[in-house]
Design an enzyme around this catalytic site. Structure first.
Site, mmCIF file in Angstrom:
data_model
loop_
_atom_site.group_PDB
_atom_site.id
_atom_site.type_symbol
_atom_site.label_atom_id
_atom_site.label_comp_id
_atom_site.label_asym_id
_atom_site.label_seq_id
_atom_site.Cartn_x
_atom_site.Cartn_y
_atom_site.Cartn_z
ATOM 1 N N HIS A 1 2.205 4.111 0.579
ATOM 2 C CA HIS A 1 2.361 4.392 -0.856
ATOM 3 C C HIS A 1 3.610 5.257 -1.055
ATOM 4 O O HIS A 1 3.902 6.117 -0.234
ATOM 5 C CB HIS A 1 1.119 5.105 -1.407
ATOM 6 C CG HIS A 1 1.112 5.152 -2.899
ATOM 7 N ND1 HIS A 1 1.877 6.062 -3.599
ATOM 8 C CD2 HIS A 1 0.503 4.369 -3.819
ATOM 9 C CE1 HIS A 1 1.713 5.834 -4.901
ATOM 10 N NE2 HIS A 1 0.893 4.811 -5.059
ATOM 11 N N GLU B 1 5.072 -2.134 -5.655
ATOM 12 C CA GLU B 1 5.011 -1.088 -6.676
ATOM 13 C C GLU B 1 6.400 -0.489 -6.881
ATOM 14 O O GLU B 1 6.805 0.418 -6.132
ATOM 15 C CB GLU B 1 4.076 0.047 -6.228
ATOM 16 C CG GLU B 1 2.633 -0.333 -6.078
ATOM 17 C CD GLU B 1 1.695 0.865 -6.276
ATOM 18 O OE1 GLU B 1 0.915 0.822 -7.219
ATOM 19 O OE2 GLU B 1 1.792 1.844 -5.511
HETATM 20 P P1 13P Z 1 -0.036 3.922 -12.249
HETATM 21 O O1 13P Z 1 -0.960 2.758 -12.483
HETATM 22 O O2 13P Z 1 -0.622 5.233 -12.738
HETATM 23 O O3 13P Z 1 1.343 3.661 -12.742
HETATM 24 O O4 13P Z 1 0.074 4.122 -10.652
HETATM 25 C C1 13P Z 1 0.350 3.039 -9.854
HETATM 26 C C2 13P Z 1 0.106 3.443 -8.440
HETATM 27 O O5 13P Z 1 0.842 4.221 -7.868
HETATM 28 C C3 13P Z 1 -1.068 2.886 -7.767
HETATM 29 O O6 13P Z 1 -1.010 3.093 -6.392
#
Ligand code: 13P
Length: 247
Positions: free
Chosen positions: A96, A165
């Site tokens: 992450h 992400e």
């Molecule tokens: P948000 O949905 O709060 O933007 O966060 C995404 C995230 O980092 C999930 O791992």
């Protein structure tokens, strides 16, 4: 199969299980429930209680991270995949951006995945470019490096999920355009194909997914699910994400 993964980050105490009870109640009655899986990654402190509570239910529990060594070691504060699996988790996030920002290197990530798979955890491997990379049109090269420097052909791809992400989208309400998402997801899948040849892992999207923004993602078939941060802490929002997705 689609995935709706709720990453709680640093949130939750034992009574927060009420949020999951509500989600589970919805799930158990949802006519679409065979089309998707729900996975929640609470903090380490709640994994055992939540895993036991939902043992025979459909909600699966995962960890947000794992340590890059096998079983036990003399690393203060560290928790290994072996320990995580022993308290009932079935999944772990790896890489992450929060953890990358705190120093996770490609080698550490490779070892985390290696030991997670060895200890029968399925891995959700997170990748994504930051704002500056995007501005300088480096999205593809960053993603290529993040995937090829960590993933190995010998890893069992059936136990790996990729979560794209973009860092600039996490918690900001900013979303990629349709064209950006199409081209980046297609690119990620092409790299996965080069690494694994066949049975490539599912690719999820994460970053500002909530009960409203989910409508934007509905018909993007290339995306196999979502990694949801903020909105996963509200049972209503999380349920509405699923409801709106299948509406
Ligand atoms: P948000 O949905 O709060 O933007 O966060 C995404 C995230 O980092 C999930 O791992």
């Amino acid at each position: 199969m689609k995935y709706f993964i709720g990453n709680w980050k640093m949130f939750g105490v034992p009574k927060s299980i009420n949020i999951l009870n509500k989600i589970n109640l919805f799930y158990s009655k949802d006519a679409n429930r065979n089309k998707y899986k729900i996975i929640i990654t609470p903090p380490y402190t709640l994994i055992e209680t939540f895993s036991k509570h939902f043992k025979n239910k459909k909600i699966l529990i995962g960890s947000q991270n794992c340590y890059q060594k096998d079983k036990f070691s003399s690393n203060t504060g560290a928790v290994s995949s072996h320990m995580i699996r022993s308290v009932g988790a079935k999944y772990t996030l790896v890489g992450h951006s929060d953890n990358r920002a705190e120093g996770d290197t490609d080698l550490m990530l490779k070892n985390k995945i290696k030991f997670a798979l060895k200890n029968n955890l399925k891995v959700v491997f997170c990748i994504g470019e930051n704002k500056n990379d995007k501005k300088n049109k480096r999205t593809f090269s960053i993603i290529r490096k993040q995937l090829t420097k960590v993933l190995e052909k010998k890893f069992n791809q059936k136990n790996i999920i990729i979560a794209y992400e973009p860092i600039w989208s996490i918690g900001t309400g900013k979303l990629p355009t349709r064209a950006e998402l199409d081209s980046t997801t297609t690119y990620i899948k092409s790299i996965l194909k080069k690494i694994f040849r066949k049975n490539i892992p599912p690719v999820l999207y994460g970053g500002s997914v909530d009960d409203i923004s989910i409508n934007f993602f509905k018909d993007i078939r290339l995306i196999n699910g979502f990694l949801i941060g903020g909105a996963s802490k509200s049972s209503k929002k999380f349920i509405d994400i699923i409801k709106n997705y299948y509406r």
